[in-house]
Design an enzyme around this catalytic site. Structure first.
Site, PDB file in Angstrom:
ATOM      1  N   LYS A  98     -21.038  18.180  42.128  1.00 33.87           N
ATOM      2  CA  LYS A  98     -20.006  17.549  41.293  1.00 33.87           C
ATOM      3  C   LYS A  98     -18.711  18.366  41.368  1.00 33.87           C
ATOM      4  O   LYS A  98     -17.616  17.815  41.462  1.00 33.87           O
ATOM      5  CB  LYS A  98     -20.514  17.486  39.848  1.00 33.87           C
ATOM      6  CG  LYS A  98     -19.824  16.455  39.010  1.00 33.87           C
ATOM      7  CD  LYS A  98     -20.696  16.067  37.829  1.00 33.87           C
ATOM      8  CE  LYS A  98     -19.899  15.967  36.553  1.00 33.87           C
ATOM      9  NZ  LYS A  98     -20.763  15.921  35.363  1.00 33.87           N
ATOM     10  N   ASP A 121      -2.675  16.287  26.880  1.00 32.78           N
ATOM     11  CA  ASP A 121      -3.697  17.338  26.720  1.00 32.78           C
ATOM     12  C   ASP A 121      -3.390  18.521  27.629  1.00 32.78           C
ATOM     13  O   ASP A 121      -3.408  19.676  27.201  1.00 32.78           O
ATOM     14  CB  ASP A 121      -5.089  16.815  27.099  1.00 32.78           C
ATOM     15  CG  ASP A 121      -5.685  15.917  26.032  1.00 32.78           C
ATOM     16  OD1 ASP A 121      -5.390  16.113  24.845  1.00 32.78           O
ATOM     17  OD2 ASP A 121      -6.467  15.013  26.411  1.00 32.78           O
ATOM     18  N   LYS A 129     -10.570   7.679  27.047  1.00 32.05           N
ATOM     19  CA  LYS A 129      -9.402   8.238  27.746  1.00 32.05           C
ATOM     20  C   LYS A 129      -9.192   7.679  29.151  1.00 32.05           C
ATOM     21  O   LYS A 129      -8.062   7.604  29.616  1.00 32.05           O
ATOM     22  CB  LYS A 129      -9.510   9.770  27.815  1.00 32.05           C
ATOM     23  CG  LYS A 129      -9.255  10.430  26.475  1.00 32.05           C
ATOM     24  CD  LYS A 129      -9.192  11.932  26.605  1.00 32.05           C
ATOM     25  CE  LYS A 129      -9.026  12.557  25.229  1.00 32.05           C
ATOM     26  NZ  LYS A 129      -8.645  13.965  25.292  1.00 32.05           N
ATOM     27  N   THR A 149      -8.798   9.103  22.215  1.00 29.08           N
ATOM     28  CA  THR A 149      -9.760  10.190  22.381  1.00 29.08           C
ATOM     29  C   THR A 149     -11.067   9.666  22.941  1.00 29.08           C
ATOM     30  O   THR A 149     -11.185   8.494  23.310  1.00 29.08           O
ATOM     31  CB  THR A 149      -9.918  10.994  21.059  1.00 29.08           C
ATOM     32  OG1 THR A 149     -10.679  12.165  21.340  1.00 29.08           O
ATOM     33  CG2 THR A 149     -10.605  10.191  19.967  1.00 29.08           C
ATOM     34  N   ASN A 171      -4.217  10.330  26.985  1.00 30.48           N
ATOM     35  CA  ASN A 171      -4.516  10.566  25.570  1.00 30.48           C
ATOM     36  C   ASN A 171      -3.389  10.097  24.653  1.00 30.48           C
ATOM     37  O   ASN A 171      -3.500  10.201  23.439  1.00 30.48           O
ATOM     38  CB  ASN A 171      -4.800  12.051  25.297  1.00 30.48           C
ATOM     39  CG  ASN A 171      -3.528  12.845  25.259  1.00 30.48           C
ATOM     40  OD1 ASN A 171      -2.667  12.686  26.110  1.00 30.48           O
ATOM     41  ND2 ASN A 171      -3.388  13.692  24.259  1.00 30.48           N
ATOM     42  N   ARG A 213     -22.611  23.881  36.919  1.00 27.17           N
ATOM     43  CA  ARG A 213     -24.076  23.871  37.067  1.00 27.17           C
ATOM     44  C   ARG A 213     -24.467  23.011  38.270  1.00 27.17           C
ATOM     45  O   ARG A 213     -25.283  23.406  39.090  1.00 27.17           O
ATOM     46  CB  ARG A 213     -24.683  23.314  35.767  1.00 27.17           C
ATOM     47  CG  ARG A 213     -26.167  23.168  35.767  1.00 27.17           C
ATOM     48  CD  ARG A 213     -26.638  22.667  34.420  1.00 27.17           C
ATOM     49  NE  ARG A 213     -26.043  21.363  34.072  1.00 27.17           N
ATOM     50  CZ  ARG A 213     -26.272  20.734  32.932  1.00 27.17           C
ATOM     51  NH1 ARG A 213     -27.045  21.284  32.005  1.00 27.17           N
ATOM     52  NH2 ARG A 213     -25.731  19.573  32.688  1.00 27.17           N
ATOM     53  N   THR A 214     -23.856  21.828  38.361  1.00 31.32           N
ATOM     54  CA  THR A 214     -24.129  20.939  39.494  1.00 31.32           C
ATOM     55  C   THR A 214     -23.021  21.136  40.521  1.00 31.32           C
ATOM     56  O   THR A 214     -21.911  20.629  40.356  1.00 31.32           O
ATOM     57  CB  THR A 214     -24.158  19.466  39.026  1.00 31.32           C
ATOM     58  OG1 THR A 214     -24.934  19.399  37.831  1.00 31.32           O
ATOM     59  CG2 THR A 214     -24.721  18.546  40.079  1.00 31.32           C
ATOM     60  N   GLY A 249     -17.035  24.397  34.297  1.00 29.37           N
ATOM     61  CA  GLY A 249     -17.251  22.979  34.009  1.00 29.37           C
ATOM     62  C   GLY A 249     -16.414  22.100  34.919  1.00 29.37           C
ATOM     63  O   GLY A 249     -15.240  22.385  35.168  1.00 29.37           O
TER      64      GLY A 249
END
Ligand code: ATR
Length: 291
Positions: free
Chosen positions: A161, A108, A72, A68, A93, A157-158, A132
């Site tokens: 990215k 995951d 990872k 975790t 994971n 937000r960015t 995200g």
């Protein structure tokens, strides 16, 4: 209390911190239900000790490990093999003992996929919005691309990215299905109900009043709202989405199924739906969730 014997296999979790993990509950319950002679324990591993931990685990004949935060991706150089999906995602994971060390897997994202399927949510041919573009957002975008979503909008937000991640995922998936957007980019989309996956840590305990998007009109676009957070059990994102008429789910089922898939890899058994339900019940009790 489980009887530990000379023959008991050991599995565990490496991470930092590990105190609040539900994984021991998941795996020790599964071992009780499936009759596998296995004990699962948490191991706190500092950043600089990941390689030593993996080598030591192999020397101790530990059958398998979960990995975790924050290890990872850092664990990958210490593996002797990596599953192609985990390689595409860039995060592991689950480690499974093999000749000379461990092979890395990512359960995951298949876990999230199985959780969606268990809730009757299909991705094939659908348009998905992901909030995200960090490690988790990237993995979710890859999962959607691999499982046939027609279009994926990655809102971040960015935006630079998100663009970087979209390019990487499109290249790895071999098709241009991921488009980067700013957080208010949803306004450019046709006004419909979408599958929306919240993949930031915004709204996680103790910041339970936060949501990555607070504008009410955004939630008009949410048909199914999936938050990967499970503490609190109902995030602000989920509350806003439910308030606008959406179906919502949190990340607890993803946690359940990533554990089940790891358990199946380690032990070569198949966990039944009934056993999965029993584990999920115990997870909810541990979280203080009463439905
Ligand atoms: P992880 O690997 O868990 O995804 P991360 O790489 O730190 O963690 O990414 C966190 C994600 O949450 C990013 O998409 C981040 O947006 P930025 O790329 O703009 O940093 C997003 N995030 C975190 N805090 C946020 C906030 N207060 N508002 C909006 N987005 C936020």
């Amino acid at each position: 209390m489980k009887e530990i014997k000379g023959t008991t296999a050991v599995c565990g979790l490496i991470g930092n911190p590990v105190e609040h993990t539900l994984s021991p509950l998941i795996h020790n319950t599964l071992s009780e239900l499936t009759g596998e002679d296995l004990a699962y324990v948490p191991f706190l591993v500092e950043n600089e000790a990941v390689g030593e931990a993996v080598r030591g685990a192999h020397a101790l004949h530990i059958r398998g490990l979960n990995v975790t935060v924050p290890h990872k991706s850092a664990v990958i150089p210490y593996l002797c093999a990596i599953d192609p999906l985990a390689e595409k995602i860039g995060a592991v994971n689950t480690l499974v003992a093999c000749e000379g060390g461990y092979k890395g897997y990512n359960t995951d994202m298949p876990g999230l996929y199985r959780a969606l399927v268990s809730e009757g949510v299909a991705l094939e041919g659908e348009t998905v919005l992901i909030l995200g573009a960090g490690g988790v957002g990237r993995a979710v975008a890859m999962m959607c691309a691999v499982n046939g979503a027609s279009d994926v909008y990655l809102l971040n937000r960015t935006i630079s990215k998100a663009k970087e991640v979209a390019d990487e995922v499109n290249a790895a998936a071999g098709r241009d299905c991921v488009t980067a957007m700013a957080l208010d980019g949803y306004r450019l989309l046709p006004k419909k109900k979408y599958i929306v996956i919240q993949a930031t840590s915004v709204g996680m305990h103790p910041h339970v009043e936060d949501a990555v998007i607070k504008e009410k009109d955004f939630y008009e676009y949410v048909g199914v709202g999936v938050d990967l957070i499970f503490n609190p059990a109902e995030t602000m994102f989920m509350k806003y989405a439910a308030g606008a008429g959406a179906r919502t789910m949190n990340g607890l089922k993803m946690l359940l199924y990533q554990g089940i898939l790891a358990y199946e890899l380690w032990n070569g058994v198949e966990v039944t739906d009934e056993q999965a339900k029993a584990v999920y019940q115990r997870m909810k009790e541990a979280m203080g969730i009463h439905e």
